[in-house]
Scaffold this motif. Structure first.
Motif, PDB file in Angstrom:
ATOM      1  N   SER A   1       0.829  -1.205   0.000  1.00 24.05           N
ATOM      2  CA  SER A   1       0.000   0.000   0.000  1.00 24.05           C
ATOM      3  C   SER A   1       0.863   1.256   0.000  1.00 24.05           C
ATOM      4  CB  SER A   1      -0.931  -0.013   1.220  1.00 24.05           C
ATOM      5  OG  SER A   1      -1.716   1.160   1.266  1.00 24.05           O
ATOM      6  N   GLY A   2       1.907   1.248   0.823  1.00 21.75           N
ATOM      7  CA  GLY A   2       2.798   2.403   0.867  1.00 21.75           C
ATOM      8  C   GLY A   2       3.535   2.621  -0.431  1.00 21.75           C
ATOM      9  N   LEU A   3       3.945   1.530  -1.086  1.00 19.71           N
ATOM     10  CA  LEU A   3       4.658   1.664  -2.360  1.00 19.71           C
ATOM     11  C   LEU A   3       3.735   2.177  -3.457  1.00 19.71           C
ATOM     12  CD1 LEU A   3       7.216   1.322  -3.991  1.00 19.71           C
ATOM     13  CD2 LEU A   3       6.619  -1.085  -4.343  1.00 19.71           C
ATOM     14  N   ILE A   4       2.491   1.699  -3.495  1.00 16.91           N
ATOM     15  CA  ILE A   4       1.524   2.214  -4.469  1.00 16.91           C
ATOM     16  C   ILE A   4       1.372   3.725  -4.313  1.00 16.91           C
ATOM     17  CG2 ILE A   4      -0.918   2.233  -5.125  1.00 16.91           C
ATOM     18  CD1 ILE A   4      -0.979  -0.763  -4.442  1.00 16.91           C
ATOM     19  N   GLU A   5       1.200   4.161  -3.080  1.00 15.14           N
ATOM     20  CA  GLU A   5       1.021   5.592  -2.816  1.00 15.14           C
ATOM     21  C   GLU A   5       2.242   6.394  -3.250  1.00 15.14           C
ATOM     22  OE1 GLU A   5      -0.817   8.408   0.689  1.00 15.14           O
ATOM     23  OE2 GLU A   5      -0.101   6.412   1.214  1.00 15.14           O
ATOM     24  N   TYR A   6       3.435   5.868  -2.954  1.00  9.49           N
ATOM     25  CA  TYR A   6       4.658   6.584  -3.299  1.00  9.49           C
ATOM     26  C   TYR A   6       4.868   6.631  -4.811  1.00  9.49           C
ATOM     27  CZ  TYR A   6       9.483   8.193  -2.871  1.00  9.49           C
ATOM     28  OH  TYR A   6      10.645   8.925  -2.955  1.00  9.49           O
ATOM     29  N   CYS A   7       4.570   5.522  -5.505  1.00 11.40           N
ATOM     30  CA  CYS A   7       4.714   5.502  -6.968  1.00 11.40           C
ATOM     31  C   CYS A   7       3.770   6.501  -7.626  1.00 11.40           C
ATOM     32  CB  CYS A   7       4.453   4.096  -7.502  1.00 11.40           C
ATOM     33  SG  CYS A   7       5.787   2.921  -7.201  1.00 11.40           S
ATOM     34  N   ILE A   8       2.559   6.602  -7.105  1.00 10.93           N
ATOM     35  CA  ILE A   8       1.604   7.571  -7.647  1.00 10.93           C
ATOM     36  C   ILE A   8       2.107   8.992  -7.438  1.00 10.93           C
ATOM     37  CG2 ILE A   8      -0.683   8.577  -7.277  1.00 10.93           C
ATOM     38  CD1 ILE A   8      -1.767   5.769  -6.919  1.00 10.93           C
ATOM     39  N   GLU A   9       2.648   9.261  -6.266  1.00 15.41           N
ATOM     40  CA  GLU A   9       3.191  10.595  -5.990  1.00 15.41           C
ATOM     41  C   GLU A   9       4.317  10.930  -6.959  1.00 15.41           C
ATOM     42  OE1 GLU A   9       4.392  10.626  -1.944  1.00 15.41           O
ATOM     43  OE2 GLU A   9       2.351  10.615  -1.140  1.00 15.41           O
ATOM     44  N   LEU A  10       5.218   9.974  -7.208  1.00 15.57           N
ATOM     45  CA  LEU A  10       6.314  10.210  -8.141  1.00 15.57           C
ATOM     46  C   LEU A  10       5.808  10.433  -9.556  1.00 15.57           C
ATOM     47  CD1 LEU A  10       9.062   7.644  -7.043  1.00 15.57           C
ATOM     48  CD2 LEU A  10       9.078  10.119  -6.733  1.00 15.57           C
ATOM     49  N   SER A  11       4.815   9.633  -9.969  1.00 15.31           N
ATOM     50  CA  SER A  11       4.277   9.765 -11.321  1.00 15.31           C
ATOM     51  C   SER A  11       3.612  11.120 -11.517  1.00 15.31           C
ATOM     52  CB  SER A  11       3.269   8.643 -11.593  1.00 15.31           C
ATOM     53  OG  SER A  11       3.905   7.391 -11.562  1.00 15.31           O
ATOM     54  N   GLN A  12       2.852  11.551 -10.522  1.00 13.33           N
ATOM     55  CA  GLN A  12       2.171  12.845 -10.623  1.00 13.33           C
ATOM     56  C   GLN A  12       3.166  13.995 -10.621  1.00 13.33           C
ATOM     57  OE1 GLN A  12      -0.518  12.433  -7.273  1.00 13.33           O
ATOM     58  NE2 GLN A  12      -2.232  11.998  -8.636  1.00 13.33           N
ATOM     59  N   ALA A  13       4.283  13.813  -9.909  1.00 15.98           N
ATOM     60  CA  ALA A  13       5.289  14.874  -9.850  1.00 15.98           C
ATOM     61  C   ALA A  13       6.021  15.038 -11.176  1.00 15.98           C
ATOM     62  CB  ALA A  13       6.293  14.578  -8.740  1.00 15.98           C
ATOM     63  N   THR A  14       6.124  13.943 -11.964  1.00 15.74           N
ATOM     64  CA  THR A  14       6.856  14.005 -13.226  1.00 15.74           C
ATOM     65  C   THR A  14       5.961  14.204 -14.432  1.00 15.74           C
ATOM     66  OG1 THR A  14       6.787  11.579 -13.391  1.00 15.74           O
ATOM     67  CG2 THR A  14       8.726  12.563 -12.362  1.00 15.74           C
ATOM     68  N   GLU A  15       4.631  14.036 -14.263  1.00 14.67           N
ATOM     69  CA  GLU A  15       3.708  14.197 -15.371  1.00 14.67           C
ATOM     70  C   GLU A  15       3.279  15.658 -15.518  1.00 14.67           C
ATOM     71  OE1 GLU A  15       1.807  12.021 -17.797  1.00 14.67           O
ATOM     72  OE2 GLU A  15       3.881  11.417 -17.491  1.00 14.67           O
ATOM     73  N   PRO A  16       3.213  16.185 -16.739  1.00 16.86           N
ATOM     74  CA  PRO A  16       2.671  17.528 -16.936  1.00 16.86           C
ATOM     75  C   PRO A  16       1.178  17.541 -16.652  1.00 16.86           C
ATOM     76  CG  PRO A  16       3.041  16.451 -19.043  1.00 16.86           C
ATOM     77  CD  PRO A  16       3.640  15.555 -18.001  1.00 16.86           C
ATOM     78  N   THR A  17       0.665  18.705 -16.266  1.00 18.81           N
ATOM     79  CA  THR A  17      -0.757  18.834 -15.984  1.00 18.81           C
ATOM     80  C   THR A  17      -1.567  18.629 -17.258  1.00 18.81           C
ATOM     81  OG1 THR A  17      -0.265  20.418 -14.243  1.00 18.81           O
ATOM     82  CG2 THR A  17      -2.538  20.359 -15.050  1.00 18.81           C
ATOM     83  N   VAL A  18      -2.636  17.822 -17.167  1.00 17.87           N
ATOM     84  CA  VAL A  18      -3.468  17.553 -18.335  1.00 17.87           C
ATOM     85  C   VAL A  18      -4.317  18.780 -18.640  1.00 17.87           C
ATOM     86  CG1 VAL A  18      -5.278  16.090 -19.271  1.00 17.87           C
ATOM     87  CG2 VAL A  18      -3.540  15.108 -17.767  1.00 17.87           C
ATOM     88  N   PRO A  19      -4.268  19.328 -19.861  1.00 15.93           N
ATOM     89  CA  PRO A  19      -5.091  20.488 -20.205  1.00 15.93           C
ATOM     90  C   PRO A  19      -6.570  20.174 -20.032  1.00 15.93           C
ATOM     91  CG  PRO A  19      -3.432  20.050 -21.910  1.00 15.93           C
ATOM     92  CD  PRO A  19      -3.416  18.895 -20.986  1.00 15.93           C
ATOM     93  N   GLN A  20      -7.339  21.174 -19.592  1.00 16.38           N
ATOM     94  CA  GLN A  20      -8.754  20.965 -19.311  1.00 16.38           C
ATOM     95  C   GLN A  20      -9.524  20.503 -20.533  1.00 16.38           C
ATOM     96  OE1 GLN A  20      -9.989  21.257 -16.285  1.00 16.38           O
ATOM     97  NE2 GLN A  20     -12.012  20.582 -16.936  1.00 16.38           N
ATOM     98  N   GLU A  21      -9.178  21.063 -21.718  1.00 15.59           N
ATOM     99  CA  GLU A  21      -9.938  20.719 -22.914  1.00 15.59           C
ATOM    100  C   GLU A  21      -9.689  19.304 -23.391  1.00 15.59           C
ATOM    101  OE1 GLU A  21      -7.817  23.156 -22.662  1.00 15.59           O
ATOM    102  OE2 GLU A  21      -6.247  23.071 -24.182  1.00 15.59           O
ATOM    103  N   SER A  22      -8.647  18.652 -22.888  1.00  6.82           N
ATOM    104  CA  SER A  22      -8.344  17.302 -23.357  1.00  6.82           C
ATOM    105  C   SER A  22      -8.859  16.222 -22.425  1.00  6.82           C
ATOM    106  CB  SER A  22      -6.831  17.129 -23.516  1.00  6.82           C
ATOM    107  OG  SER A  22      -6.201  17.178 -22.259  1.00  6.82           O
ATOM    108  N   THR A  23      -9.537  16.619 -21.338  1.00 12.31           N
ATOM    109  CA  THR A  23      -9.933  15.629 -20.349  1.00 12.31           C
ATOM    110  C   THR A  23     -11.014  14.706 -20.849  1.00 12.31           C
ATOM    111  OG1 THR A  23     -11.500  17.217 -19.423  1.00 12.31           O
ATOM    112  CG2 THR A  23      -9.324  17.096 -18.393  1.00 12.31           C
ATOM    113  N   SER A  24     -11.747  15.091 -21.902  1.00 12.17           N
ATOM    114  CA  SER A  24     -12.790  14.214 -22.405  1.00 12.17           C
ATOM    115  C   SER A  24     -12.276  13.228 -23.442  1.00 12.17           C
ATOM    116  CB  SER A  24     -13.918  15.051 -23.048  1.00 12.17           C
ATOM    117  OG  SER A  24     -13.399  15.823 -24.123  1.00 12.17           O
TER     118      SER A  24
END
Length: 466
Positions: A363-386
């Motif tokens: 559980s802790g590793l899943i949470e940490y991997c998600i944090e790392l992925s979100q930190a390295t991913e660019p923010t998804v533009p609002q118009e592309s969310t669909s």
């Protein structure tokens, strides 16, 4: 072991028997043995063994091997035994963790007291779970590529990375090229392959004396279909040309080709954990029982692998799941995975229970991997969310694993082999089976802006997570 970065799992490909990484302890200095993926040893004479950090030992290994700066991120130090493996944080002190090893075994494994007393970890220099595959593709140094290749090869040969037969042939052919040189027509390559088959193919696919390779008994036996496929793939291995990479050696190009092929496997570079899941009820008496599984966790998602059959039971990217872990008193710890599915054609929410004393670590590793992925991913533009959403993996689209077209591939999910809890919400409480997701047992999940998994709230605050 504090924090998610110090993660533990089940033993790796080299299940080395009770060997120590401390060969001698004196008043001032000690010889520390650090093992590489191919089982060679790097001896280090260190001062103040009891207080030296993993960061300092890591630096000493890099200096001895003359590795470039990228090795600092690509590799980590691990404590590994037949019962448990732990990736160390830079601040961890390996000697102190080694002294605490029996406590870790009692906490995170089901080993008997006798096994705990006999177990002793070794210090290993292995791939860092948190090193992105896209960064790996940028590595130019041949020795770094070789170390990564040796580790990946070990995981393939021991079936830690389950592979389809077609992939085994391609990977085995590259190992043939590295170990035997270019294919030369007229040379007795078939005899060489037959004698060293388990150096090129996973052991469970090349057991002699029965099954697929029963024809290999006699020295003059005809080439079996599996061996012939490996030989054909060996013939087809392409040699690097000057236009491929100007400053890259031939061996480096084959190391890179092997790693690129391994990148297609969804569990490449994962941390591995031990657990059990419920079997589907079968027969007149609806008997179920449990089956042992390996849980593989990376920066991209979670895969549950059948430990005996060597195939994937369930594969989920982080945006496709919610999760939590429970550790009730006097009951087994459980990692819960929740995901979308169907029951007789009707969409439902599914819960998978994974029984494991390592549930808290997973559980802790899943949470940490998600944090790392979100930190390295660019923010998804609002118009592309669909539109179609990208994986939270830090890898660019060009390096994402292609969708497999093979029927029955070992890397495809087999949800029908799992016993899950299917449920729906009727507006008042949780019951089993409904057409559209409106609730979740768990609040821990990837942000909805990064995936297709809908962020939801609990339907009943009094609902117990059990």
């Amino acid at each position: 072991m504090d924090g998610a970065e110090g993660n533990a799992g089940q033993p790796g490909p080299a299940e080395r028997s009770h060997r120590s990484s401390v060969s001698s302890v004196g008043a001032r200095a000690a010889d520390v043995l650090v093992y590489l993926a191919e089982d060679t040893v790097v001896p280090l004479a260190v001062e103040s063994l009891s207080s030296i950090s993993a960061h300092e030992l890591h630096r000493a290994v890099r200096e001895v091997l003359q590795l470039p700066d990228v090795a600092q991120e690509a590799f980590a130090l691990w404590l590994v035994s037949p019962l448990l493996e732990v990736q160390l944080k830079p601040k961890h002190q390996p000697y102190k963790l080694g002294r605490q090893w029996p406590e870790l075994l009692l906490r995170f494994t089901d080993a008997s007291d006798d096994d705990v007393a006999m177990d002793e970890p070794s210090l290993q220099f292995r791939r860092n779970v948190f090193f992105p595959k896209r960064r790996e593709l940028q590595i130019q140094d041949e020795e770094v590529l070789r170390l990564l290749y040796e580790e990946a090869k070990g995981n393939v040969l021991t079936a830690r990375y389950p592979c389809d037969w077609e992939d085994c042939e391609v990977l085995g052919a590259l190992v043939c090229r590295v170990q035997l040189g270019p294919y030369q027509p007229g040379q007795p390559a078939a005899c060489t392959l037959r004698e060293k088959l388990d150096s090129f193919l996973p052991a469970h696919l090349c057991k002699r004396g029965h099954g697929l390779f029963a024809a290999f008994r006699g020295r003059g036996a005809k080439t079996g279909p599996g061996e012939q496929g490996l030989l054909n793939a060996y013939r087809q291995v392409k040699e690097a040309t000057g236009s491929d990479r100007e400053h890259e050696s031939t061996l480096a190009s084959h190391y890179r080709a092997y790693l690129l092929k391994c990148h297609e496997l969804p569990f490449y570079g994962c941390a591995f954990f031990h657990g059990e899941v419920d079997k589907p009820a079968q027969g007149f008496l609806h008997r179920g029982g449990r089956k042992p599984v390996t849980v593989a966790i990376s920066l991209e998602g979670v895969h549950v692998i059948d430990s005996r059959e060597k195939h994937v039971l369930l594969g989920l990217r982080f945006q496709e799941l919610s999760w939590d872990h429970t550790s009730p008193e006097e009951e087994e710890p459980v990692l819960w995975l929740e995901f979308d599915g169907d029951n007789e054609g009707m969409p439902v929410n599914k819960l998978l229970r994974i029984y494991s004393k390592q549930a808290e670590l997973m559980s802790g590793l899943i949470e940490y991997c998600i944090e790392l992925s979100q930190a390295t991913e660019p923010t998804v533009p609002q118009e592309s969310t669909s539109g179609p959403r990208e994986s939270p993996s830090p890898s660019p689209p060009s390096t994402l694993r292609p969708k497999l077209q093979r029927q029955g591939s070992v890397v495809c999910s087999r949800i029908q082999h799992l016993s899950t809890i299917d449920y729906v919400e009727d507006g008042k409480g949780i019951k089993r089976v409904k057409p559209k997701r409106t609730t979740s047992f768990f609040s821990r999940q990837l942000s909805s802006s990064q995936g297709s998994y809908t962020v939801v709230q609990r339907a009943d605050d009094s609902l117990e997570q059990s």
